[in-house]
Design a protein around this motif. Structure first.
Motif, mmCIF file in Angstrom:
data_model
loop_
_atom_site.group_PDB
_atom_site.id
_atom_site.type_symbol
_atom_site.label_atom_id
_atom_site.label_comp_id
_atom_site.label_asym_id
_atom_site.label_seq_id
_atom_site.Cartn_x
_atom_site.Cartn_y
_atom_site.Cartn_z
ATOM 1 N N GLU A 794 -1.865 -14.027 -1.443
ATOM 2 C CA GLU A 794 -1.314 -14.906 -2.483
ATOM 3 C C GLU A 794 -0.963 -14.112 -3.742
ATOM 4 O OE1 GLU A 794 -2.721 -18.941 -4.868
ATOM 5 O OE2 GLU A 794 -3.566 -18.483 -2.898
ATOM 6 N N GLN A 795 -1.873 -13.213 -4.145
ATOM 7 C CA GLN A 795 -1.614 -12.395 -5.336
ATOM 8 C C GLN A 795 -0.410 -11.470 -5.117
ATOM 9 O OE1 GLN A 795 -5.126 -10.244 -6.420
ATOM 10 N NE2 GLN A 795 -6.261 -12.072 -7.057
ATOM 11 N N ASP A 796 -0.322 -10.854 -3.920
ATOM 12 C CA ASP A 796 0.803 -9.962 -3.632
ATOM 13 C C ASP A 796 2.123 -10.728 -3.613
ATOM 14 O OD1 ASP A 796 -0.892 -7.849 -3.488
ATOM 15 O OD2 ASP A 796 -0.894 -7.680 -1.313
ATOM 16 N N ALA A 797 2.121 -11.925 -3.066
ATOM 17 C CA ALA A 797 3.348 -12.728 -3.045
ATOM 18 C C ALA A 797 3.784 -13.071 -4.460
ATOM 19 C CB ALA A 797 3.120 -14.007 -2.230
ATOM 20 N N LYS A 802 7.446 -12.075 -9.042
ATOM 21 C CA LYS A 802 7.620 -11.669 -10.440
ATOM 22 C C LYS A 802 8.513 -10.434 -10.541
ATOM 23 C CE LYS A 802 4.916 -10.505 -14.570
ATOM 24 N NZ LYS A 802 3.564 -10.231 -15.101
ATOM 25 N N ALA A 803 8.382 -9.497 -9.587
ATOM 26 C CA ALA A 803 9.175 -8.264 -9.606
ATOM 27 C C ALA A 803 10.658 -8.540 -9.390
ATOM 28 C CB ALA A 803 8.669 -7.298 -8.538
ATOM 29 N N MET A 804 10.999 -9.650 -8.689
ATOM 30 C CA MET A 804 12.397 -9.949 -8.387
ATOM 31 C C MET A 804 12.947 -11.091 -9.227
ATOM 32 S SD MET A 804 12.427 -9.577 -4.222
ATOM 33 C CE MET A 804 11.013 -10.638 -3.936
ATOM 34 N N LYS A 805 12.139 -11.635 -10.137
ATOM 35 C CA LYS A 805 12.557 -12.788 -10.931
ATOM 36 C C LYS A 805 13.337 -12.324 -12.158
ATOM 37 C CE LYS A 805 10.668 -17.086 -12.859
ATOM 38 N NZ LYS A 805 9.434 -17.840 -13.192
ATOM 39 N N ILE A 817 3.221 -2.399 -3.533
ATOM 40 C CA ILE A 817 2.673 -3.390 -2.596
ATOM 41 C C ILE A 817 3.043 -3.030 -1.154
ATOM 42 C CG2 ILE A 817 2.795 -5.807 -1.853
ATOM 43 C CD1 ILE A 817 3.089 -6.566 -4.797
ATOM 44 N N LEU A 818 4.323 -2.864 -0.868
ATOM 45 C CA LEU A 818 4.760 -2.673 0.520
ATOM 46 C C LEU A 818 4.278 -1.347 1.108
ATOM 47 C CD1 LEU A 818 8.424 -4.058 0.469
ATOM 48 C CD2 LEU A 818 6.302 -5.237 1.043
ATOM 49 N N ALA A 819 4.174 -0.299 0.289
ATOM 50 C CA ALA A 819 3.773 1.012 0.823
ATOM 51 C C ALA A 819 2.276 1.158 0.970
ATOM 52 C CB ALA A 819 4.320 2.126 -0.086
ATOM 53 N N TYR A 820 1.499 0.206 0.448
ATOM 54 C CA TYR A 820 0.036 0.338 0.480
ATOM 55 C C TYR A 820 -0.636 -0.828 1.194
ATOM 56 C CZ TYR A 820 0.832 4.119 -2.786
ATOM 57 O OH TYR A 820 1.249 5.297 -3.361
ATOM 58 N N ARG A 821 0.095 -1.521 2.055
ATOM 59 C CA ARG A 821 -0.474 -2.578 2.890
ATOM 60 C C ARG A 821 -0.196 -2.236 4.348
ATOM 61 N NH1 ARG A 821 -1.610 -2.994 -1.654
ATOM 62 N NH2 ARG A 821 -1.598 -4.829 -3.013
ATOM 63 N N SER A 822 -1.114 -2.567 5.236
ATOM 64 C CA SER A 822 -0.912 -2.307 6.653
ATOM 65 C C SER A 822 0.126 -3.268 7.222
ATOM 66 C CB SER A 822 -2.234 -2.454 7.407
ATOM 67 O OG SER A 822 -2.654 -3.814 7.387
ATOM 68 N N LEU A 829 1.732 -11.334 4.412
ATOM 69 C CA LEU A 829 2.349 -11.493 3.093
ATOM 70 C C LEU A 829 3.712 -12.186 3.203
ATOM 71 C CD1 LEU A 829 2.695 -10.846 0.067
ATOM 72 C CD2 LEU A 829 3.375 -8.532 0.709
ATOM 73 N N THR A 830 4.494 -11.823 4.216
ATOM 74 C CA THR A 830 5.805 -12.455 4.421
ATOM 75 C C THR A 830 5.660 -13.951 4.650
ATOM 76 O OG1 THR A 830 6.600 -10.392 5.399
ATOM 77 C CG2 THR A 830 7.908 -12.362 5.809
ATOM 78 N N SER A 831 4.669 -14.309 5.471
ATOM 79 C CA SER A 831 4.430 -15.733 5.754
ATOM 80 C C SER A 831 3.969 -16.473 4.504
ATOM 81 C CB SER A 831 3.388 -15.849 6.872
ATOM 82 O OG SER A 831 3.045 -17.198 7.088
#
Length: 1101
Positions: A794-797, A802-805, A817-822, A829-831
């Motif tokens: 939820e926090q990552d989403a 916020k990064a794209m707003k 976020i994307l480079a440090y999550r499995s 996260l996508t869901s």
């Protein structure tokens, strides 16, 4: 070649110092006229010559003599006709101006004097110039720029004169040497067409005083007053000064130096004043009270809550109590003298707190003593009934059970040259080059012979052998080579190689003492002397090593080293080297504080406290005391002088004697740091000192290169590998990086090619079986991207939203976020993003990002099966087929992975993968891919040696022995056999064909089929090496194959990227991060470096 005429040409302006009433032709000047060079271009460098030749910025020395000079500040010319040519170049050397020429007739000093309005004499202009590679950042180089020191020419001997800063004041004479009459001693003017530098390479003010005010860039007269200018100061010898002093004793002026001498003599001759009356001692009290130290109270619990002083006092109180109750602890603490606290660490162990404090040991720097390793614990007895697993063929099962009952052979002791064990101190040090476990001298000699046979040379084969063997192993190879082929290996290398690469290969074939003796002979032989080599070898080797060098020198060259040094050096520098050649330095590890204090006092009185310097006292102490004793002396010297010993040496000495003394001091303090500094100097600025680089790397790679690399990184903020990669190139760079990196040889040299064939021929079947079993053992893959511990979808989403707003995009937040999550976390996260905001994350990213960065980010949102399915669909979709993608994915995945990919492909595109592949390919290549897609390869670790022999014979009959090639036979064997079985088959094939299977495939096949079969073979042998090779191929040369780069990094970062990085550096000598940094840019590069966890890659400072 730089493009000529692309810059504004420089201007040559004579700055005259004669009055208007003296009329001179335009090209007629005197020796007092300053020549200024200027240019209107920014960030440019100016080079010039004074003998009429064209300036060549890229070859400034001809036959060891400097012809082209770099302009730093105005200078004067010497009498005669001088043809001055100047050219301007950019800082990168890619552009240059037209050449400007001016001819000057230079006369002796014009007798007319000029007076300035302020009454001061400005006659002694400074003329200085230096040849360092320091860039000039302004359009006109000003005379107040402070030059750097250049490296001393090996053909010129130093002169012990005192240097002067440019435009120093005439009144600033304190602390300088004086002549017989007390005047300031000026350095002698060197030979040449102008007055540039002194012999040590530092800029000096040859003529003396400060320059008067000049109108910069104006060709007219100087703006001077009416007071007359005095001519240049006349330089006299010592005897001439004595004669003048006696002839003109009554009328001559008294100098400051003489006044100082007179005052000192008067103070010495003056009778000492009577001592003051001693006051009567106070009566002693009946009871003598000693100061009482109050111990802190002994409390059961410390105050805590941020009160660190209270906690430390609590520890102190309980330590005292523990010492009172424990006699052994009390005695051990009371005995030694301890210094300040170096380290302190507090750990919470759950049931208590562990406090570790490290105190300094006086006279012994931290990290210089090798710590004793604890004795190994007794090995646990083997289990009574070890579990049995079938790992070999049925024929060798009984043999293996018999072997298990036999005790295991002990590993042979590590072979290391005795010369390396003769270091001055037993330090905690480690070399990068270690003995090769699978060493075979005969096999290596055969590989080297094949590499140099016929037309051309296989430099990679040489690099894969010499830097990966220890010195004793290389000596064995040299001997075996001569035995097998009747030729000297060094002579063959000299005939096949060239340049610095040849030097390194030749040096590696010498024993350590022989190498040092060779360096010393080369430094002394012929015209001139290379003092740097003499200093580096003699000032850094131990007594035992110097004795070995002397013996080897006599044996190889039939000359006495000491006599050769005496014949080629002079002065105090000669005395220092002769002292060191005696090899009489004390080897004691004991420290005598009183003696250290006396030595420090003697050095202070011989240097700073004395008028002049007694170099012999420094020679005696620095050349004979042990290293621990010298460290203690350095501490005492600092207490007496309030100045570090290095600073004291720099203020008291110059030239070679200074560099020799500094080398000894720095090696005593930190030998690793000294060699790290030497390596930095070889590659700093423009150009590379290849001789020093080769010398240091070859001589230290088996002793302490690991520690030198650590010190180098502390010193420069960059790794030694990065410096080497930026400064040199080609095979020379590869062999130096191999020595610096160390480790086992590349997999390609052991598992394939000539090395593999020679190794197989020299092994028994039992050894080959054991090799197959070891290679078949499952190795835990090591990914770079692992699950994030504090993951919250939820926090990552929310952070991504916020990064794209709004206006603009925060790419850094997306990367973090994307480079440090499995993969599983990214899918979750996508869901969650779609649930929270009702939008598809991939579409949002696609609208905000662009280019390869967008492609990489979108691919990271897919599962591994979806990723492969998407790439395969893209490869067969539309016109044309990307066969590289089909080979990379289908030929390298396991049975289970291929099954999941086929199902995912059907779900995503509603098509059958096998049908799509079959319709887009043809011939034997289609057969290979369809066979792999069946996912029926056996995966058990067992193998049958007899079947391997049969398969090897079939491959030989279908390829090398057949007119044409039966590709279907290769297809059947390479696709339907297990990895273990194929490894055994490759061994048998090498025996039968005397050729590696990869070489056969390369010569018998072509096109996509060849690439497919090679991918299968390479993955069987070493999958990490295969993907490292693909990454290298994607980035080498001009341009970058971004599709391959994204595909490999994205698919392997969570599988085996750590092993891929290791194989990349081992085989291509540079890190994967360095390649990515050089070939990509922007957020795309940042994302790639984050995925491979190599964000520390930076530029050379």
């Amino acid at each position: 070649m730089p493009s000529a005429g692309a810059l504004c040409p420089p201007q040559i302006t004579p700055i005259r110092r004669v009055p208007d009433r003296i009329q001179l032709p335009v090209n007629h000047i005197d020796v007092n006229t300053l020549i200024e060079l200027s240019t209107e271009g920014n960030n440019c460098k100016i080079f010039f010559t004074t003998d009429g030749t064209k300036p060549c910025p890229f070859q400034r020395k001809i036959a060891g003599r400097e012809v082209t000079y770099k302009y730093i500040a105005p200078f004067t010319l010497k009498p005669g006709k001088r043809v001055l040519k100047a050219v301007c170049t950019t800082r990168d050397g890619l552009q240059e101006s037209a050449v400007v020429t001016k001819t000057f007739n230079v006369d002796e000093l014009i007798e007319e004097t000029v007076e300035t309005s302020d009454g001061y004499d400005y006659s002694s202009y400074s003329s200085f110039f230096e040849t360092s590679d320091t860039d000039t950042s302004k359009s006109t180089v000003k005379s107040r720029s402070k030059p750097k020191k250049r490296q001393k020419s090996p053909t010129r001997k130093p002169r012990n004169h005192v240097t002067r800063e440019a435009w120093a004041s005439e009144g600033d004479v304190e602390g300088r040497d004086v002549g017989a009459m007390g005047e300031t001693a000026y350095p002698p003017v060197p030979d040449g067409p102008f007055n540039p530098t002194n012999y040590s390479g530092t800029q000096i003010n040859v003529w003396g005083g400060a320059p008067p005010g000049v109108v910069s860039g104006q060709p007219g007269n100087l703006i001077l007053g009416g007071s007359p200018q005095s001519p240049y100061p006349v330089q006299y010898g010592f005897l001439t000064e004595q004669m003048i002093q006696k002839l003109n004793a009554a009328n001559r002026p008294v100098t400051v130096g003489e006044l100082r001498h007179l005052m000192e003599e008067a103070s010495r001759n003056q009778a000492p004043p009577p001592p003051p009356p001693v006051p009567a001692p106070a009566p002693k009290p009946a009871i003598e009270y000693k100061p009482v130290y109050k111990d802190p109270p002994l409390e059961p619990v410390s105050p805590g809550k941020g009160d660190f002083k209270g906690n430390l006092l609590h520890v102190y109180a309980h330590m005292l109590e523990h010492a009172k109750n424990n006699g052994d602890f009390r005695l051990r603490v009371a005995e030694p003298r301890m210094g300040k606290v170096l380290e302190g660490k507090l750990e919470d162990e759950g049931d208590g707190f562990k406090l570790t404090v490290v105190l300094s040991k006086p006279g012994v720097p931290r990290g210089t003593v090798k710590k004793k390793k604890p004795p190994p614990a007794a090995a646990a007895p083997p289990p009574t009934h070890p579990p049995w697993k079938p790992t070999g063929s049925a024929s060798d099962t009984s043999k293996k059970s018999e072997k298990q009952e036999k005790p295991k052979k002990k590993d042979p002791p590590v072979k290391k040259d005795p010369y390396y064990a003769m270091e001055t101190e037993d330090l905690n040090q480690e070399g990068t080059v270690v003995p090769y476990a699978a060493f075979n001298a005969e096999q290596d000699a055969e590989v080297l012979k094949q590499a140099m046979k016929g037309l051309g040379t296989d430099e990679n084969a040489i690099i894969n052998v010499l830097p990966y063997r220890s010195n004793p192993q290389r000596m064995e190879i040299v001997s075996m080579y001569k035995t097998m082929f009747g030729k000297d290996l060094i002579e063959d290398l000299k005939s096949e190689l060239s340049g610095s690469f040849q030097d390194v290969a030749k040096f590696l074939c010498m024993a350590p003492a022989e190498f040092d003796a060779y360096l010393l002979r080369k430094a002394i032989k012929g015209l001139g002397t290379d003092e740097d080599v003499l200093i580096e070898v003699l000032c850094t080797r131990s007594n035992a090593q110097i004795q070995e060098i002397k013996k080897k020198y006599k044996e190889k060259f039939n000359k006495d080293l000491e006599k050769d040094i005496i014949g080629d050096t002079s002065g105090h520098f000669k005395r220092l080297l002769v002292t060191l050649v005696q090899a009489k330095r004390s080897d004691s590890t004991e420290v005598d504080r009183n003696k250290a204090h006396q030595d420090a006092k003697s050095l202070y009185e011989a240097g700073e406290k004395k008028w002049g310097t007694d170099e012999s006292k420094f020679n005696v102490i620095l050349g004979s005391r042990s290293y621990p004793q010298l460290r203690a002396m350095f501490e005492e010297y600092k207490k007496i002088s309030k100045k570090d010993i290095e600073d004291a040496l720099k203020s008291e000495m110059s030239g070679d004697i200074l560099r020799g003394m500094l080398t000894i001091v720095r090696c005593v303090k930190n030998k690793f740091g000294h060699f790290a500094r030497q390596l930095q100097k070889t590659m700093k600025g423009l150009g590379t000192d290849d001789d020093t680089l080769c010398r240091v790397v070859v001589s230290r790679c088996e002793i302490d290169m690991v520690q030198i690399k650590e010190e180098f990184e502390k010193l420069t903020g960059q790794t030694l590998q990065q410096y080497v990669t930026d400064d040199i190139s080609g095979d020379y760079r590869n062999i130096i990086l191999a020595l610096v990196n160390g480790g086992p040889p590349p997999a390609s040299s052991v598992q394939s090619g000539k090395g593999f064939v020679e190794a197989v021929k020299n092994k028994t079947e039992e050894e080959l079986d054991e090799e197959v079993r070891l290679e078949t053992e499952k190795v835990e893959a090591d990914p770079t991207v692992t699950p994030f511990e504090g993951f919250n979808a939820e926090q990552d989403a929310e952070a991504l939203r916020k990064a794209m707003k709004g206006f603009g995009t925060d790419e850094k937040a997306i990367i973090n976020i994307l480079a440090y999550r499995s993969n599983e976390q990214r899918v979750e996260l996508t869901s969650k993003f779609k649930t929270m905001f009702g939008k598809d994350l991939s579409k949002e990213l696609s609208s905000e990002l662009s280019g390869n960065f967008k492609t990489l980010c979108l691919d990271m949102l897919l599962s591994s099966a979806e990723f492969d399915a998407k790439k395969l669909n893209k490869a067969v979709k539309g016109l044309g087929t990307d066969e590289k993608v089909l080979v990379e994915i289908i030929c390298t995945r396991t049975n289970e992975q291929l099954k999941v990919i086929k199902e995912t492909y059907k779900t995503m595109f509603n098509k059958d993968l096998e049908a799509d592949v079959a319709s887009d390919t043809s011939g034997h290549f289609k057969s290979l891919l369809v066979a792999c897609l069946q996912a029926n390869r056996p995966e058990e670790p067992t193998f049958d040696r007899n079947q391997a022999k049969l398969d090897a014979q079939e491959l030989l009959d279908a390829g090398e022995k057949k007119w044409g090639t039966d590709e279907s036979r290769f297809n059947v064997i390479l696709v339907s056999r297990s990895y273990a079985q194929l490894r055994a088959t490759f061994q048998e094939y090498a025996k039968l064909a005397n050729k590696d299977i990869e070489d056969t495939i390369t010569s018998e096949m072509s096109g996509d089929l060849k690439e497919g079969f090679l991918a299968v073979v390479k993955c069987i042998r070493n999958k990490a090496f295969y993907f490292a090779s693909e990454l290298h191929r994607a980035m080498k040369g001009l341009g970058t194959d971004d599709n391959t780069l994204v595909r490999v990094v994205g698919s392997r970062c969570e599988v085996d990227m750590v092993q891929i990085k290791e194989e990349f550096q081992r085989n291509f000598k540079q890190t994967l991060g360095m390649f990515i940094k050089d070939d990509t840019s922007g957020d795309y590069r940042t994302m790639l470096l984050a995925l491979i966890r190599d964000e520390s890659v930076g530029k050379k400072k």
